[in-house]
Design a protein around this motif. Sequence first.
Motif, mmCIF file in Angstrom:
data_model
loop_
_atom_site.group_PDB
_atom_site.id
_atom_site.type_symbol
_atom_site.label_atom_id
_atom_site.label_comp_id
_atom_site.label_asym_id
_atom_site.label_seq_id
_atom_site.Cartn_x
_atom_site.Cartn_y
_atom_site.Cartn_z
ATOM 1 N N ARG A 82 0.828 -1.212 0.000
ATOM 2 C CA ARG A 82 0.000 0.000 0.000
ATOM 3 C C ARG A 82 0.861 1.260 0.000
ATOM 4 O O ARG A 82 0.551 2.233 -0.693
ATOM 5 N N ILE A 83 1.937 1.269 0.779
ATOM 6 C CA ILE A 83 2.813 2.444 0.804
ATOM 7 C C ILE A 83 3.503 2.623 -0.540
ATOM 8 O O ILE A 83 3.636 3.742 -1.046
ATOM 9 N N LEU A 84 3.924 1.518 -1.139
ATOM 10 C CA LEU A 84 4.541 1.599 -2.467
ATOM 11 C C LEU A 84 3.561 2.127 -3.507
ATOM 12 O O LEU A 84 3.911 2.972 -4.344
ATOM 13 N N LEU A 85 2.334 1.643 -3.478
ATOM 14 C CA LEU A 85 1.327 2.115 -4.423
ATOM 15 C C LEU A 85 1.070 3.611 -4.270
ATOM 16 O O LEU A 85 0.950 4.338 -5.264
ATOM 17 N N GLU A 86 0.962 4.067 -3.039
ATOM 18 C CA GLU A 86 0.697 5.489 -2.806
ATOM 19 C C GLU A 86 1.847 6.350 -3.299
ATOM 20 O O GLU A 86 1.644 7.415 -3.897
#
Length: 451
Positions: free
Chosen positions: A249-253
């Motif tokens: 999720r952090i990578l996607l954001e």
Amino acid sequence: MAEFFHKRGKHRANEGLSSVVDFLLANARLVLGVCGAAVLSIATLAVKRLIDRATSPPDEDDAKGESWKELNLLKATSHQQRQPPRAALSQPITPLTSAPVGPVRTHPQMSPQLSAPAPLCLTFQEKLLAFERNHVAIPEAHVALAKQLAGDIALELQAYLQSKFPELPFGALVPGGPLYDGLQAGAVERVRLLAPLVLEPGLWSLVPGMDTVARDPRCWAVRRTHLEFHPRGSSPWDRFLVGGYLSPRILLELLRKALTASVNWPAIGTLLGCLIRPSVASEELLLEVQHEHLEFTVAMLMVIPGSSADDRLLLAWPLEGLAGNLWLQDLYPVEATRLRTLDDQDAGTRRRLLLLLCGVCHGHPALRQLDRGHLTQVVLRLSEEEVAWTEEALGDRFLQALELLVCNLEQANLPCHFNPSVNLLGTLREETIDDIGYALYSGLQAPESLL
């Protein structure tokens, strides 16, 4: 007050209907016998429930999904009624002459002996093949152009990632997906642009989703290991850790903000001769590409590839709840490989059937919730039961696929071919499943209406 009398009058009407139904059921046993009365009872009860539901206001309706299931019950009951008794099977059958559908009209100046040519009546198989030609097949020129543009976009994004995040070891961006595997149905599918993460060997391990607090069999957790010898900061991916696990999720954001705010897409589009717009509303990394009359979507997917002995592919996907920090296992590569292998063994039409199902569902407002993953699993399940996969049997396999899907929807369960513990319908709401089931059942009564 008017509403009160309206309800009261309708209540009396319903009581009258109920009394008639009860009278019929009471005397049916004398006329039809026990078995016939049982069949009539089931059918009449289902019809009565449908009438009650149709004459009731919205706040008094039962669950909508039961209606198509009751219709399915009626269909099964009618099949039982049409079965001849055993004693009648040995009796000679009198041939029946088919009555004309309507009056034959002739032109006033035409001789009475001459009739107008009969209208062309296409079989369902022929209509299905016509739908394939008109709505599923893609011109080769469009396929070649889409591949060229996807490759150019991949090179531009590769250069951007190297300049924007030089400390993050991304692998080479590789375009792929249904367009490259001959599984593209019109403009339904997205071009997949895989951005692999290069993880240091020995510092990461995979944990099945069922062994995590999320208890999700679709997913895997990527755990950071050997912190005693390689503390945090030893890997460039450590900045994306949450509770000791690599967070997709952090990578996607991070990449979503970069692709929507930092990349000069107008300049890149001008260079490539097309218009490129990032999808701001979606949590996925999507790019909408338009080149004259050709439009398609590119999905940038951050993936963790498996080892040489393991073909598992994990996706950074915007999952909800406790699974938000888990990686979704990508089934597309193994599904495409399995279908290709089965078709190569018997020159079958499984992939053509999948394309037809994708085209039909995408063009139907209620069936759009069924994605490629659902339909692929239905085709694979059908491959276990049927052996005839010639082009002549394509229409029969299409109808059988819809019937199998209706059965799965009735149970609200579509097990994954590669992992039966995964219910592919588990993410759909009950109302959505009911809408899909009713639309499919209605379509089975008149299959041409789906084309």
